[in-house]
Design an enzyme around this catalytic site. Sequence first.
Site, mmCIF file in Angstrom:
data_model
loop_
_atom_site.group_PDB
_atom_site.id
_atom_site.type_symbol
_atom_site.label_atom_id
_atom_site.label_comp_id
_atom_site.label_asym_id
_atom_site.label_seq_id
_atom_site.Cartn_x
_atom_site.Cartn_y
_atom_site.Cartn_z
ATOM 1 N N HIS A 58 0.914 -1.370 0.063
ATOM 2 C CA HIS A 58 -0.016 -0.157 0.003
ATOM 3 C C HIS A 58 1.021 1.170 -0.091
ATOM 4 C CE1 HIS A 58 -3.649 2.052 0.721
ATOM 5 N NE2 HIS A 58 -3.073 3.022 1.082
ATOM 6 N N HIS A 60 1.743 5.117 -2.267
ATOM 7 C CA HIS A 60 1.124 6.175 -3.285
ATOM 8 C C HIS A 60 2.653 7.039 -4.028
ATOM 9 C CE1 HIS A 60 -2.969 6.579 -1.893
ATOM 10 N NE2 HIS A 60 -2.432 5.982 -0.925
ATOM 11 N N GLN A 153 -9.208 9.311 -5.899
ATOM 12 C CA GLN A 153 -8.905 9.898 -4.638
ATOM 13 C C GLN A 153 -10.193 10.920 -4.409
ATOM 14 O OE1 GLN A 153 -5.648 10.560 -2.800
ATOM 15 N NE2 GLN A 153 -7.437 10.744 -1.734
ATOM 16 N N HIS A 211 -9.358 1.795 -0.424
ATOM 17 C CA HIS A 211 -9.199 2.669 0.734
ATOM 18 C C HIS A 211 -10.406 2.699 1.508
ATOM 19 C CE1 HIS A 211 -5.663 4.242 -1.294
ATOM 20 N NE2 HIS A 211 -5.280 5.030 -0.149
ATOM 21 N N GLU A 214 -11.273 4.734 6.205
ATOM 22 C CA GLU A 214 -10.194 5.432 6.821
ATOM 23 C C GLU A 214 -10.719 6.614 7.617
ATOM 24 O OE1 GLU A 214 -5.798 7.286 5.398
ATOM 25 O OE2 GLU A 214 -7.223 6.932 3.830
ATOM 26 N N ASP A 310 2.305 3.456 2.877
ATOM 27 C CA ASP A 310 1.426 4.480 2.610
ATOM 28 C C ASP A 310 2.252 5.500 1.781
ATOM 29 O OD1 ASP A 310 -0.950 5.600 1.972
ATOM 30 O OD2 ASP A 310 -1.483 5.627 4.204
ATOM 31 N N TRP A 316 0.826 14.095 2.961
ATOM 32 C CA TRP A 316 0.247 13.390 4.180
ATOM 33 C C TRP A 316 0.913 13.182 5.166
ATOM 34 C CZ3 TRP A 316 -1.077 12.102 -0.989
ATOM 35 C CH2 TRP A 316 -2.401 12.607 -1.378
#
Length: 430
Positions: A58, A60, A153, A211, A214, A310, A316
């Site tokens: 997982h 990005h 997203q 996702h 979350e 992640d 983030w």
Amino acid sequence: MSLDLLIKNANLADGRTGVDIACEGGRITGVEPGITAEAARTIDADGQLLSPPFIDCHFHMDATLSLGLPRMNESGTLLEGIALWGELKEILTVDAVVERALRYCDLAVSQGLLAIRSHVDVCDDRLTGVEGLLEVREKIAPYIDLQLVAFPQDGLFRSPNAEKNLLRALDMGVDIVGGIPHFERTMEDGARSVKWLCEIAADRGLMVDLHCDETDDPMSRHIETLAYETQRLGLQGRTAGSHLTSMHSMDNYYVSKLLPLMAEAEVHAIANPLINITLQGRHDTYPKRRGQTRVPEMRGYGINVAFGHDCVMDPWYSMGSGDMLEVASMGLHVAQMTSREAMRYAFDCVTTHPAKIMGLEGYGVDTGCKADFVLLQARDTIEAIRLKATRLAVVRAGKVISQTPPRVAALSLPGRPETIDPASYAPRAN
């Protein structure tokens, strides 16, 4: 016949010690003590741990290493990160995506991370990230297995063109169907998105990775819908719920119903310890919720659980180094998995468990497996997590593609040793 590579005297993750590993033609041809064949290169492991490569299922990659662009996330929250990413998407270029992703992959190789599943945003009508990461996937194929997830997203139904763009991305060659049901405008839209996405995956013969929930909201229960759709469409073993953080706030009775449903449907679970404990619980004062999903309880039901990184230095998360041992360490601490068996399980959460999620062929350290592995400066898996062990050698297809000198400190203390290996601090039997 001469071997390409021979590793002597290694310890393995399953507890075997003093093992030799023979490699020829990109495959492991022998795993046993005392192999005497000639080899183009021989490495004496000297009792150090040899593991299959680390896996991050997982991530990005379209956003990685973009920290500070166009500005910093001052609040450190998930929502400000999403807003920042929306600003960055408008100025994103394919070249920038490729350049940052390749730099991250260099780092990944040095950390023994040779398989990654990356979500890529499809809510940009230009599909800049998709185009960039498809190019990256081709470039890094000789040394990293990269799977791409079409990720809406901004919400499949909430974003105007997300449905169309997701299908375009799959047509371009993206591997997996993604989604974010809890970010839709209503719970009903979220459930409807899970159904739509699973039907697309079933129709195209693809895997699903959502996702899912979350959030700190205990009423966000889209994982239940995912388990149902998995059963209805015959997708057992092909679906994954990522994050699942609402479960840390759910009623225990409801969870006692939910986990058997997940196990029955063979839904995989992917926790992301570093991000989960950083972004969740932001509305709490004290007591403050941990944020990570219920890993020990899932383990008890036989659900396959993996840990993901992640994010690394993006809108983030401003930290991270591609070190899956750091991820495993945080995961076991937050879940209070401190028994010896549970700590070994945490190592599996960044190796064998994500390999199952990604469906990697030939993964492992056994005869016939691909000759992909990492030699660590540690004697066993628990020590590897404890020390965030140095990657002494990273091997792909029987060739060493990265090396790091052992971590040894030089001391200048009267009457004490001249050098210290961190592993020397392990308790010794009297």
